[in-house]
Design a protein around this motif. Structure first.
Motif, short mmCIF file in Angstrom:
data_model
loop_
_atom_site.label_atom_id
_atom_site.label_comp_id
_atom_site.label_asym_id
_atom_site.label_seq_id
_atom_site.Cartn_x
_atom_site.Cartn_y
_atom_site.Cartn_z
N ASP A 124 6.18 -1.53 5.18
CA ASP A 124 5.45 -0.25 5.15
C ASP A 124 6.09 0.79 4.23
OD1 ASP A 124 7.68 0.59 6.55
OD2 ASP A 124 6.61 0.92 8.44
N THR A 130 1.44 -2.41 4.90
CA THR A 130 0.67 -1.31 5.46
C THR A 130 0.94 -0.13 4.54
OG1 THR A 130 0.99 -2.17 7.68
CG2 THR A 130 0.37 0.14 7.51
N GLY A 160 -0.56 2.96 4.09
CA GLY A 160 -0.72 4.38 4.43
C GLY A 160 -1.44 5.15 3.35
N THR A 161 -0.79 6.21 2.86
CA THR A 161 -1.38 7.01 1.79
C THR A 161 -0.77 6.66 0.44
OG1 THR A 161 0.20 8.78 2.24
CG2 THR A 161 -1.94 8.95 3.30
N THR A 173 -3.49 -2.45 5.09
CA THR A 173 -4.16 -1.16 5.28
C THR A 173 -3.75 -0.21 4.16
OG1 THR A 173 -2.39 -0.21 6.65
CG2 THR A 173 -4.15 -1.40 7.82
N LEU A 174 -4.67 0.69 3.83
CA LEU A 174 -4.40 1.70 2.80
C LEU A 174 -5.41 2.81 2.99
CD1 LEU A 174 -2.68 2.31 0.25
CD2 LEU A 174 -4.50 1.23 -1.09
N THR A 175 -4.93 3.98 3.41
CA THR A 175 -5.81 5.12 3.65
C THR A 175 -6.26 5.76 2.35
OG1 THR A 175 -4.57 5.52 5.68
CG2 THR A 175 -6.02 7.28 4.95
N SER A 176 -5.30 5.93 1.43
CA SER A 176 -5.59 6.50 0.11
C SER A 176 -4.45 6.13 -0.82
CB SER A 176 -5.73 8.02 0.20
OG SER A 176 -4.51 8.61 0.63
N VAL A 200 -7.56 -2.28 0.30
CA VAL A 200 -7.28 -3.21 1.39
C VAL A 200 -7.80 -4.59 0.98
CG1 VAL A 200 -7.92 -3.80 3.77
CG2 VAL A 200 -7.36 -1.44 3.18
#
Length: 150
Positions: free
Chosen positions: A52, A69, A71-72, A94-97, A122
């Motif tokens: 992460d 993972t 994140g941003t 996962t990747l929020t931005s 993602v």
């Protein structure tokens, strides 16, 4: 698009596999004319690391699956030099931005002259195989991971 799981698009430049590939005994799995069966055999007992970008979780495995993972976004993931027969798989879970950037270690090339891989979504993934001292070769690029020389 076709109504069958496996097909070759018109012109023959692209084959889509929606089913299964079964290589019979004595058959070969080759990329650019080089047999990759021995390399794929090393995937038995595959090591998996959940990364992460925090302290101690920035180095991708040189022989295994690194699930990130994002994140941003993470700008400083790394991949060390390969040893003969190693296969590194890097996948974004996962990747929020933002983006996840993986850079080869000192003098390490990810493919050709490229030292950096940028993942923007993602599910994007790279499968890298040992090519030579300090050099990986991309065996599979899923989702359009961008490779760059700097």
């Amino acid at each position: 698009m076709s109504n069958v799981p496996n097909y070759t698009e018109q012109g023959g430049a692209k084959t889509v596999i929606g089913g299964e590939i079964d290589i019979a005994s004595g058959g070969k799995f080759s990329l650019a004319g080089v047999d990759k069966a021995a390399i794929l055999a090393k995937l038995t007992g595959l090591t998996v690391a959940a990364l992460d970008g925090t302290t101690g979780k920035k180095a991708c495995l040189t022989n295994g699956l690194s699930v990130i993972t994002g994140g941003t976004g993470i700008a400083d993931m790394s991949l060390a030099a390969p040893s003969p027969g190693e296969v590194a798989i890097i996948r974004i879970d996962t990747l929020t931005s933002g983006s996840v950037v993986v850079t080869g270690g000192t003098n390490v090339k990810l493919s050709g002259l490229n030292i950096k891989a940028t993942f923007d979504a993602v599910g994007e993934a790279l499968v890298l195989v040992y090519k030579a001292t300090n050099t990986w070769e991309v065996a599979l690029n899923i989702g359009g991971v961008v490779l760059a020389a700097s």
